[in-house]
Design a protein around this motif. Structure first.
Motif, short mmCIF file in Angstrom:
data_model
loop_
_atom_site.label_atom_id
_atom_site.label_comp_id
_atom_site.label_asym_id
_atom_site.label_seq_id
_atom_site.Cartn_x
_atom_site.Cartn_y
_atom_site.Cartn_z
N TYR A 18 -18.45 -16.94 20.97
CA TYR A 18 -17.00 -17.15 20.93
C TYR A 18 -16.54 -17.45 19.51
CZ TYR A 18 -16.95 -17.75 26.07
OH TYR A 18 -17.05 -17.57 27.43
N ASP A 19 -17.31 -18.30 18.83
CA ASP A 19 -16.95 -18.69 17.47
C ASP A 19 -16.99 -17.49 16.53
OD1 ASP A 19 -16.64 -20.90 15.31
OD2 ASP A 19 -18.42 -19.81 14.66
N ALA A 20 -18.07 -16.72 16.59
CA ALA A 20 -18.24 -15.59 15.68
C ALA A 20 -17.17 -14.52 15.91
CB ALA A 20 -19.63 -14.99 15.86
N GLU A 21 -16.80 -14.34 17.17
CA GLU A 21 -15.83 -13.30 17.51
C GLU A 21 -14.38 -13.80 17.52
OE1 GLU A 21 -17.16 -11.83 21.26
OE2 GLU A 21 -19.21 -11.48 20.52
N ASN A 22 -14.19 -15.10 17.27
CA ASN A 22 -12.86 -15.70 17.36
C ASN A 22 -12.23 -15.36 18.71
OD1 ASN A 22 -10.67 -17.25 16.46
ND2 ASN A 22 -9.63 -15.48 15.56
N GLY A 175 -12.61 -23.78 12.26
CA GLY A 175 -13.41 -24.24 13.39
C GLY A 175 -12.60 -24.28 14.66
N MET A 176 -13.22 -24.73 15.73
CA MET A 176 -12.59 -24.80 17.06
C MET A 176 -11.91 -23.48 17.41
SD MET A 176 -13.27 -27.67 18.46
CE MET A 176 -13.67 -29.41 18.23
N ARG A 177 -12.61 -22.41 17.10
CA ARG A 177 -11.99 -21.08 17.20
C ARG A 177 -11.76 -20.64 18.65
NH1 ARG A 177 -12.30 -17.84 12.64
NH2 ARG A 177 -13.35 -16.06 13.61
N ALA A 178 -12.69 -21.01 19.54
CA ALA A 178 -12.57 -20.54 20.92
C ALA A 178 -11.40 -21.16 21.67
CB ALA A 178 -13.87 -20.82 21.67
N THR A 179 -10.78 -22.21 21.13
CA THR A 179 -9.59 -22.77 21.80
C THR A 179 -8.44 -21.78 21.83
OG1 THR A 179 -8.68 -23.73 19.76
CG2 THR A 179 -10.19 -25.11 21.05
N ARG A 335 -17.88 -27.41 10.98
CA ARG A 335 -16.54 -26.82 10.94
C ARG A 335 -15.67 -27.36 12.07
NH1 ARG A 335 -16.64 -22.00 12.34
NH2 ARG A 335 -18.85 -21.50 12.65
N ASP A 336 -16.27 -27.49 13.26
CA ASP A 336 -15.50 -27.98 14.40
C ASP A 336 -15.05 -29.42 14.22
OD1 ASP A 336 -15.69 -25.58 15.75
OD2 ASP A 336 -17.29 -26.23 17.10
#
Length: 362
Positions: A18-22, A175-179, A335-336
């Motif tokens: 999820y993080d890598a793919e935003n 960070g917290m990209r999947a949100t 990062r998160d």
């Protein structure tokens, strides 16, 4: 047990992708909903579960947090004899997903004022303005918002299908990209009178609705960052046990300086659970801390986010250069954890609140 080890393992396995793919945590959300994680429950349970979930997938925990804030507000009101948000509990139990749409660009007064305009119209209110950091943006079905009308602040909930609601595709963060906390633009978005939760005066307010937001948000946010620290410490302990010094031939776990860093991180982290959990239990049990409540709540959020940053930093220092790779879990935690400084209340406001509680107003 809602968060079974098997469920948590699956959630952790998806976090890096999820993080890598935003990308939004759609699979996590589906599994957590099926497990009953979104259902209303006591704040103490939420605080413990959110800490555990965050240790496996911080962004998933942070996103889900915004739904749990609203169920927490509704529960806190019911426990205090106010049934005005009972419908939130019913909707959440039926599968509706709530999100938090109060943050605004440039509004450092947070809940005490709003840059969004609220206008009375037939049957309810019309809202126009910009909301930022709208976690769960791809999936929410109910969004809590507020706006200003003359000297009042109008709080209410919009449906995703309401005209005048636009979600921008603008979430590309460190960070917290999947949100997937995209910006939400309101252009005459309609809130029916039955979905208006409060009309309060501009400025600080101790209304139970406001207390519910502060208590649920700050304690559950603190728990998310405590969970990040839990995982960072776990990774640090594992790393120093497997690394060896060429100089001594011993594992780094035998190095006095590294042992001190690990112990320092653990000492700081061990102090969080008693305060987070005791205050959550006090909310559930309707304990009255009077004017000290806001001081206690902002204080524990501050301590949790700052402690988490310290623990992650210590973990990065002892784990070695591999932790600096973008693909490492520690790098993602680093990062998160930085997102903690952006959640209200900010450090300046927190210190002003505590000083005001102890010394009176300026």
């Amino acid at each position: 047990m809602i968060l079974s080890p098997e469920l948590l393992d699956r959630i952790r396995s998806r976090a890096a992708g999820y993080d890598a793919e935003n990308a939004f945590f759609a699979e996590d959300l589906s599994e957590l909903r099926a497990a009953g994680y979104l259902a209303p429950r006591p704040l103490l349970e939420v605080v413990r579960d959110q800490r555990l979930l965050a240790a496996h997938a911080p962004a998933t925990a942070l996103g889900i947090n915004m739904h749990l804030v609203w169920t927490g507000v509704a529960r806190a009101l019911v426990e205090r004899g106010d049934t005005s948000l009972e419908w939130v509990l019913r909707d959440a139990a039926a599968g509706e997903l709530f999100a938090f749409g109060n943050s605004e660009p440039g509004n450092d007064l947070v809940l005490w004022d709003s840059l969004t305009t609220a206008t009375p119209v037939d049957g309810g209110w019309s809202f126009s303005g910009t909301k930022i950091f709208t976690s769960l943006a791809p999936a929410w079905t109910r969004l809590g918002i507020f706006g200003r009308f003359e000297d009042s602040l109008v709080h209410g909930f919009i449906d995703r299908s309401s005209p005048g609601v636009t979600t921008l595709n603008d979430w590309d963060t460190l960070g917290m990209r999947a949100t997937q906390s995209h910006t939400t633009v309101l252009d005459g978005a309609f809130v029916p009178a039955a979905r208006v939760s409060r009309v309060l005066p501009v400025g600080p307010n101790a209304d139970p609705f406001v207390f519910g937001i502060f208590s649920s948000f700050l304690l559950s946010i603190g728990s998310v960052y405590a969970g990040i620290a839990d995982r960072a410490l776990e990774l640090a302990v594992s790393a120093v046990g497997s690394r060896k010094s060429m100089k001594t031939g011993l594992a780094y776990s035998q190095d006095p300086d590294i042992r001190w860093r690990i112990a320092d991180a653990a000492l700081a982290l061990d102090a969080l659970a008693p305060q987070l959990e005791s205050l959550a239990a006090d909310v559930d049990e309707v304990v009255d801390h009077g004017a000290d409540w806001f001081r206690l709540l902002v204080g524990v959020k501050h301590r949790a986010t700052e402690t988490a940053r310290h623990v992650v930093d210590q973990a990065m220092r002892v784990a070695g250069g591999s932790g600096y790779r973008s693909t490492s879990e520690l790098a993602r935690l680093q990062r998160d954890v930085l997102a903690g400084i952006y959640h209200p209340s900010d450090t300046e406001s927190i210190h002003a609140t505590v000083a005001g509680n102890l010394l009176g107003s300026l």
